[in-house]
Scaffold this active site. Structure first.
Site, mmCIF file in Angstrom:
data_model
loop_
_atom_site.group_PDB
_atom_site.id
_atom_site.type_symbol
_atom_site.label_atom_id
_atom_site.label_comp_id
_atom_site.label_asym_id
_atom_site.label_seq_id
_atom_site.Cartn_x
_atom_site.Cartn_y
_atom_site.Cartn_z
ATOM 1 N N ARG A 1 0.947 -1.087 0.113
ATOM 2 C CA ARG A 1 -0.077 0.028 0.129
ATOM 3 C C ARG A 1 0.904 1.230 -0.136
ATOM 4 N NH1 ARG A 1 -4.258 -0.301 4.192
ATOM 5 N NH2 ARG A 1 -5.437 -1.348 2.355
ATOM 6 N N TYR A 2 2.150 1.402 0.846
ATOM 7 C CA TYR A 2 2.870 2.449 0.964
ATOM 8 C C TYR A 2 4.068 2.151 0.024
ATOM 9 C CZ TYR A 2 0.228 3.246 5.284
ATOM 10 O OH TYR A 2 -0.590 3.449 6.020
ATOM 11 N N ASP B 1 -11.510 -0.747 13.767
ATOM 12 C CA ASP B 1 -11.880 -0.761 12.375
ATOM 13 C C ASP B 1 -13.195 -1.165 12.241
ATOM 14 O OD1 ASP B 1 -9.321 -0.206 11.540
ATOM 15 O OD2 ASP B 1 -8.730 -2.124 11.403
ATOM 16 N N CYS C 1 -11.036 -8.771 15.349
ATOM 17 C CA CYS C 1 -10.048 -9.025 14.677
ATOM 18 C C CYS C 1 -10.227 -8.580 13.201
ATOM 19 C CB CYS C 1 -9.901 -10.564 14.066
ATOM 20 S SG CYS C 1 -8.558 -10.921 13.129
ATOM 21 N N ASP D 1 -7.260 3.692 10.688
ATOM 22 C CA ASP D 1 -6.851 3.138 9.419
ATOM 23 C C ASP D 1 -8.259 3.191 8.431
ATOM 24 O OD1 ASP D 1 -5.235 1.481 7.465
ATOM 25 O OD2 ASP D 1 -4.900 -0.129 9.335
ATOM 26 N N CYS E 1 -8.998 -12.700 18.679
ATOM 27 C CA CYS E 1 -9.704 -11.199 19.055
ATOM 28 C C CYS E 1 -10.976 -11.411 18.564
ATOM 29 C CB CYS E 1 -8.730 -10.373 18.988
ATOM 30 S SG CYS E 1 -7.080 -10.553 19.525
ATOM 31 N N LYS F 1 -3.372 4.533 7.245
ATOM 32 C CA LYS F 1 -3.516 5.088 8.800
ATOM 33 C C LYS F 1 -3.320 6.618 8.663
ATOM 34 C CE LYS F 1 -1.556 0.903 10.423
ATOM 35 N NZ LYS F 1 -0.946 0.277 9.344
ATOM 36 N N ARG G 1 6.988 0.097 2.069
ATOM 37 C CA ARG G 1 6.440 -0.890 3.072
ATOM 38 C C ARG G 1 5.609 -1.933 2.593
ATOM 39 N NH1 ARG G 1 4.458 3.670 6.628
ATOM 40 N NH2 ARG G 1 4.813 4.696 4.633
ATOM 41 N N CYS H 1 -3.727 -17.875 14.557
ATOM 42 C CA CYS H 1 -3.405 -17.203 15.808
ATOM 43 C C CYS H 1 -3.303 -18.135 17.060
ATOM 44 C CB CYS H 1 -4.241 -15.914 16.294
ATOM 45 S SG CYS H 1 -4.067 -14.505 15.052
ATOM 46 N N ARG I 1 -8.534 -8.998 10.534
ATOM 47 C CA ARG I 1 -8.310 -9.855 9.227
ATOM 48 C C ARG I 1 -9.088 -11.265 9.531
ATOM 49 N NH1 ARG I 1 -2.859 -8.113 8.959
ATOM 50 N NH2 ARG I 1 -2.670 -6.311 7.878
#
Ligand SMILES: *Cc1c(COP(=O)(O)O)cnc(C)c1O
Length: 357
Positions: free
Chosen positions: A102-103, A280, A122, A317, A119, A324, A106, A115, A124
């Site tokens: 995206r950047y 998010d 989450c 985000d 969570c 972000k 990076r 995981c 993702r």
């Protein structure tokens, strides 16, 4: 669950995760809502809690903040207006399987789709257990090698520290061998929920790949147990930079005292608080989301009351893939000719003469 002799083995903790309604019933006094959410095949994505982390939760209190983050509620099946499976538009910035570019400088490499714990907010969740495997590493590494503009690889997932140390080392070696990759980062929740994973061998392995940042997902000051403090010290003593990322969550950490205790506790453990995220708009997370105005007030409540090093950058985000965006209270509230009107964390006003060209 009884803390037997193998309690300190990370693979034992993984094998004994609480994953089912029955398992939950044995550990917690469940509410009807929790029981409903855990009921047969109703969940959007898996449930898993390590015995270590479950032991930090109050089995009798459904409002326990750590319990709220991992034990589902029926609300998570409710998609509210504005919520999506992929609000950040990551799929659009996916250049090869498991790689988001995206950047310019990076990339985020989704190294694994599992995981240690799941969570409920989450970002993702759409990818979890989707059979990503690790065969896509090859294509991702080739892409990074072919793009000299990429200086920074964020290894995330899933949770990369769930990989065996040898597998993880082989990935890090391949990335380190690319001359233009300067910085490696690992995004992980594992030091907080499975601190026994931070073995001496892991720390010895990671220290071969400097500069390396471990970005911890930290949620609540109660996570900073003696075990976690030892794990963080082990990483730090191996020369790894530690930063933290925290998601602001209703009823979990959305008050000034909790956030101050968390940020101060992280800094005491040599972890630099990095980002505080507005939650998010992932489908089924509305019950966790707080108003943006509250997030900004909480930053004011940190600023001026804790070391500047303990104040993370508050970001959204941006939905649609904007990346972000910092949304901390703006100190500049107006301009009168050459004079800026500034507002401090107490809400008091000050002038600054800004006549220079
Ligand atoms: C967050 C993120 C990064 C890293 O951003 P930093 O602000 O440098 O921490 C890189 N790629 C993607 C897709 C991200 O979401």
């Amino acid at each position: 669950m009884e803390q037997g002799s193998r309690w300190r083995e990370w693979r034992w903790q993984l094998r004994h995760r609480i994953r089912t309604l029955d398992g939950m019933e044995r550990h917690f006094r469940l509410t009807p809502e929790e029981r409903e959410a855990l009921g047969a095949a109703s969940g959007r994505f898996p449930v898993a809690i390590t015995p270590y982390y479950a032991a930090l939760m109050d089995p009798d209190d459904p409002r326990d903040p750590l319990r709220r983050t991992l034990v589902p509620l029926p609300d998570e099946r409710l998609a509210r207006p504005g919520e999506e499976e992929d609000p950040l538009g990551e799929e659009r910035d996916r250049v090869v399987p498991g790689l988001i570019h995206r950047y310019p400088d990076r990339v985020a490499l989704l190294a694994i789709d599992r995981c240690a714990t799941y969570c409920r907010y989450c970002t993702r969740s759409r990818l979890l257990g989707g059979g990503l495997g690790t065969r896509h590493w090859e294509g991702a590494i080739d892409y990074i090698a072919a793009h000299p503009g990429i200086r920074d690889v964020l290894i995330t997932g899933g949770d990369p520290l769930l990989l065996g140390t040898g597998r993880l080392a082989s990935l890090l070696e391949r990335l380190r061998a690319i001359p233009h990759v300067e910085l490696l980062r690992i995004g992980t929740k594992i030091p907080m929920v499975l601190p026994m994973r931070i073995t001496k061998k892991l720390a010895r392995t990671l220290r071969r790949f400097h500069p390396l940042v471990v970005s911890l997902h930290a949620t609540h000051p109660r996570e900073l147990t003696p075990e976690v403090e030892r794990a963080l010290a082990r990483l730090m003593d191996a020369g790894i930079m530690l930063g933290s990322q925290t998601v602001l969550l209703r009823g979990v950490n959305d008050d000034a005292d909790t956030l101050r205790a968390l940020m101060r506790g992280l800094l005491r453990n040599r972890v630099r608080p990095y980002y505080l995220y507005q939650c998010d708009p992932i489908a089924g997370t509305g019950h966790f989301r707080t108003p943006v105005a509250l997030a900004r007030n909480l930053i004011d409540a940190l600023r001026g009351h804790v070391s500047g090093y303990a104040v993370p950058t508050l970001v959204i985000d941006a939905p649609g893939g904007g990346g972000k965006i910092p949304i901390a209270p703006d100190g500049i509230v107006g301009r009168d000719g050459d004079r800026l009107l500034l507002r401090n964390h107490q809400g008091r006003f000050f002038h600054y003469d800004d006549a220079l060209e």
